[in-house]
Write an enzyme that holds these catalytic residues in place. Structure first.
Site, PDB file in Angstrom:
ATOM      1  N   PHE A  32       0.805  -1.227   0.000  1.00 43.14           N
ATOM      2  CA  PHE A  32       0.000   0.000   0.000  1.00 43.14           C
ATOM      3  C   PHE A  32       0.839   1.279   0.000  1.00 43.14           C
ATOM      4  O   PHE A  32       0.508   2.245   0.673  1.00 43.14           O
ATOM      5  CB  PHE A  32      -0.977   0.028   1.188  1.00 43.14           C
ATOM      6  CG  PHE A  32      -1.598  -1.302   1.511  1.00 43.14           C
ATOM      7  CD1 PHE A  32      -2.250  -2.044   0.529  1.00 43.14           C
ATOM      8  CD2 PHE A  32      -1.540  -1.834   2.789  1.00 43.14           C
ATOM      9  CE1 PHE A  32      -2.836  -3.273   0.824  1.00 43.14           C
ATOM     10  CE2 PHE A  32      -2.114  -3.059   3.094  1.00 43.14           C
ATOM     11  CZ  PHE A  32      -2.762  -3.786   2.102  1.00 43.14           C
ATOM     12  N   HIS A  33       1.917   1.297  -0.800  1.00 39.02           N
ATOM     13  CA  HIS A  33       2.799   2.471  -0.830  1.00 39.02           C
ATOM     14  C   HIS A  33       2.981   3.051  -2.236  1.00 39.02           C
ATOM     15  O   HIS A  33       4.100   3.353  -2.641  1.00 39.02           O
ATOM     16  CB  HIS A  33       4.182   2.109  -0.272  1.00 39.02           C
ATOM     17  CG  HIS A  33       4.189   1.673   1.150  1.00 39.02           C
ATOM     18  ND1 HIS A  33       5.263   1.002   1.724  1.00 39.02           N
ATOM     19  CD2 HIS A  33       3.266   1.808   2.141  1.00 39.02           C
ATOM     20  CE1 HIS A  33       4.988   0.733   2.987  1.00 39.02           C
ATOM     21  NE2 HIS A  33       3.784   1.212   3.264  1.00 39.02           N
ATOM     22  N   PRO A  34       1.925   3.250  -3.019  1.00 41.46           N
ATOM     23  CA  PRO A  34       2.128   3.809  -4.359  1.00 41.46           C
ATOM     24  C   PRO A  34       2.576   5.272  -4.298  1.00 41.46           C
ATOM     25  O   PRO A  34       2.035   6.068  -3.530  1.00 41.46           O
ATOM     26  CB  PRO A  34       0.743   3.684  -5.001  1.00 41.46           C
ATOM     27  CG  PRO A  34      -0.212   3.705  -3.856  1.00 41.46           C
ATOM     28  CD  PRO A  34       0.493   2.990  -2.740  1.00 41.46           C
TER      29      PRO A  34
END
Length: 537
Positions: free
Chosen positions: A470-472
């Site tokens: 969840f780190h775009p």
């Protein structure tokens, strides 16, 4: 059409960065600030209880519900790609881990020509926000808006994993946020007294009484309307009602690595071929909008264990669930107070790396994937991600409808270097689990399985067990080159009243969880905006 009036600053997106901007910019009583959020207010119970992320991810009440396109690096799999659609954005559904990254990350940005973005430049902004539970020194601060606390848990199994790491030469540390995060420790989290401390509590609520700040929820922007080459107004729906906002000063996009490039493309800014294919008339060619997507691919090796407490067993009976609930009710501690990941380890898969190149998120539990029940046997998960992936993906619209999700294709493991790190990360995990400290628990590899041994097999295994953490970031890349989307002051190239202020501007991904760097970017961005306004006065 409803007319929402004219504003000095219009902020699109009330996630982490948007909340920071709304607070800092509205400190000046002479400016009018409007904050727009497509989601609803953060009054959903599970936003505030730490374990509630399990009930937020995939829930349309608070999550956009995105999915990636099938990805070759994941052996054709598509992933659920959570993004917060709620006041507070991802800070309302994320893992709450406070992680700045490495000094090396920001010094690299400076070496790319981005003056003012080195570690010594950004450290004061990390400290400005911080309200640390214990430390007030040259690296940390107390009294800021963002509460940082230690977790209210302790697990025998995780302590053993930490000992095993030390036996392999990975030291124990007390602070991941001093510039070099090598080592192991329990993560520090953005919580207060056992509750999530999101962007709303940290930044928005302290500013709510200001008459010059207005917050609108269920306000979904359709496009930017340009007048004389500038952002003149926005077209949007507010609770389904067609509306218009006039921009007297600056438009600030803070919708994140998915939402910010999406809105630019819907407004005709991007690659003309992509825009025309999606049914959008190009307004300004900017080919790198939506490109350069970077994300941390987390591999999730699972090991069955014995002789230790795990969440799999604790939560498998009604008695166990009752005990968990009672502990949280009485003490605000225990499993319900846990962040999704509890123990962190930063390590090198090869000694040639200058700094740690992988991060572990270790958990005394296992499950097939988020949203599914825990496995019916005692187990632990030693998730590991490549901190500095070379693979690059994209985010692009496929239709002119703002409600249609864009195509999200991370292209995980498309770079050969990332394949090597993935294989080495699985090997390192096996060595840790085989260390003497873990022997009392008789670990047995469940995923990916001990039969995967060769380089090719391990890369295949990584594709099987890999998922987003969840780190775009980086889809509106900041740079000094003309191909970059924004400049070093976060101004959209070719426009004098549009900035992008969120994780999408990162030139390269930070070495760790991305919420704290996003707060820093917004803090620094707010100061830049104030400075530029003052210079024009």
């Amino acid at each position: 059409m409803r007319d929402l009036g004219a504003w000095d600053y219009v902020i699109v997106g009330a996630g982490t960065a948007g909340c920071v901007l709304a607070n800092r910019l509205s400190e000046d009583p002479d400016v009018r600030v409007l904050l727009l959020e497509a989601g609803k207010r953060d009054n959903y119970l599970w936003v505030h209880i730490p374990v509630g992320y399990l009930y937020c991810i995939g829930n349309p009440r608070v999550d956009w519900g995105f999915k990636t396109a099938p990805d070759d690096g994941l052996n054709g799999r598509s992933l659920v790609y959570p993004r917060g659609k709620v006041l507070g954005g991802c800070s309302s559904i994320n893992g709450m881990i406070y992680m700045r990254g490495q000094a090396r990350d920001y010094n690299h940005w400076r070496q790319l020509g981005l003056t003012g973005w080195g570690w010594d430049d950004v450290l004061p902004y990390f400290k400005k926000s911080e309200d640390h539970y214990a430390w007030d020194n040259e690296l940390h601060a107390q009294g800021g808006n963002l509460r940082v606390e230690k977790q209210r848990i302790n697990w025998e199994l995780l302590n053993a994993f930490r000992d095993a790491c030390e036996q392999l030469g990975i030291p124990k540390t007390e602070d991941f946020n001093g510039g070099d995060n090598l080592g192991s420790a329990y993560f520090q989290v953005t919580q207060k007294s056992g509750f999530r401390w999101n962007g709303v509590k940290a930044f928005l609520k302290p500013a709510q009484g200001r008459p010059n700040l207005q917050v609108l929820t269920e306000a979904h922007v359709s496009r930017i309307v340009f007048e004389d080459g500038r952002a003149g107004s926005l077209e949007l729906d507010v609770a389904g009602e067609a509306s218009k906002v006039t921009i007297d000063g600056e438009l600030l996009l803070s919708s994140g690595a998915i939402g910010s490039p999406q809105l630019l493309e819907l407004s005709g800014i991007g690659n003309p071929e992509i825009l025309k294919k999606a049914g959008i008339e190009p307004f300004r060619e900017m080919r790198n909008v939506g490109e350069n997507l970077q994300d941390h691919l987390q591999l999730r090796p699972v090991f069955k264990v014995k002789n230790a407490a795990t969440m799999n067993m604790m939560a498998s009976t009604w008695t166990g669930k009752a005990k968990i609930g009672l502990e949280y009710l009485l003490k605000r501690s225990g499993p319900m107070a846990m962040a999704p990941s509890q123990l962190g380890v930063f390590a090198k898969t090869d000694p040639s790396f200058e700094t740690a190149n992988v991060q572990y998120h270790v958990q005394p539990l296992s499950l097939p994937k988020f949203g599914e029940p825990l496995h019916p046997f005692p187990a632990m998960t030693a998730s590991v991600c490549n901190l500095r992936p070379e693979s690059r993906g994209h985010v692009h619209i496929t239709s002119p409808n703002k409600s249609d999700q864009p195509e999200i294709l991370p292209k995980y493991l498309s770079a050969e270097a990332d394949k090597r790190v993935a294989a080495d990360a699985i090997r390192l995990t096996r060595r840790i689990m085989a260390a003497p400290a873990m022997k009392p628990y008789q670990p047995e590899e469940f995923l990916p399985g001990p039969d995967y041994t060769s380089e090719e097999e391990l890369v295949t295994a990584a594709g099987n067990i890999g998922t987003t953490i969840f780190h775009p970031v980086s889809t509106c890349r900041m740079g000094v080159d003309e191909a970059s989307v924004v400049d070093g002051r976060l101004r959209l190239r070719g426009f004098d009243n549009i900035r992008v202020v969120d994780a999408s501007v990162m030139p390269t991904i930070s070495s760790g969880n991305t919420n704290a760097p996003t707060v820093m970017i917004a803090e620094k961005g707010a100061d830049m905006i104030k400075e530029d306004r003052k210079a024009l006065a």
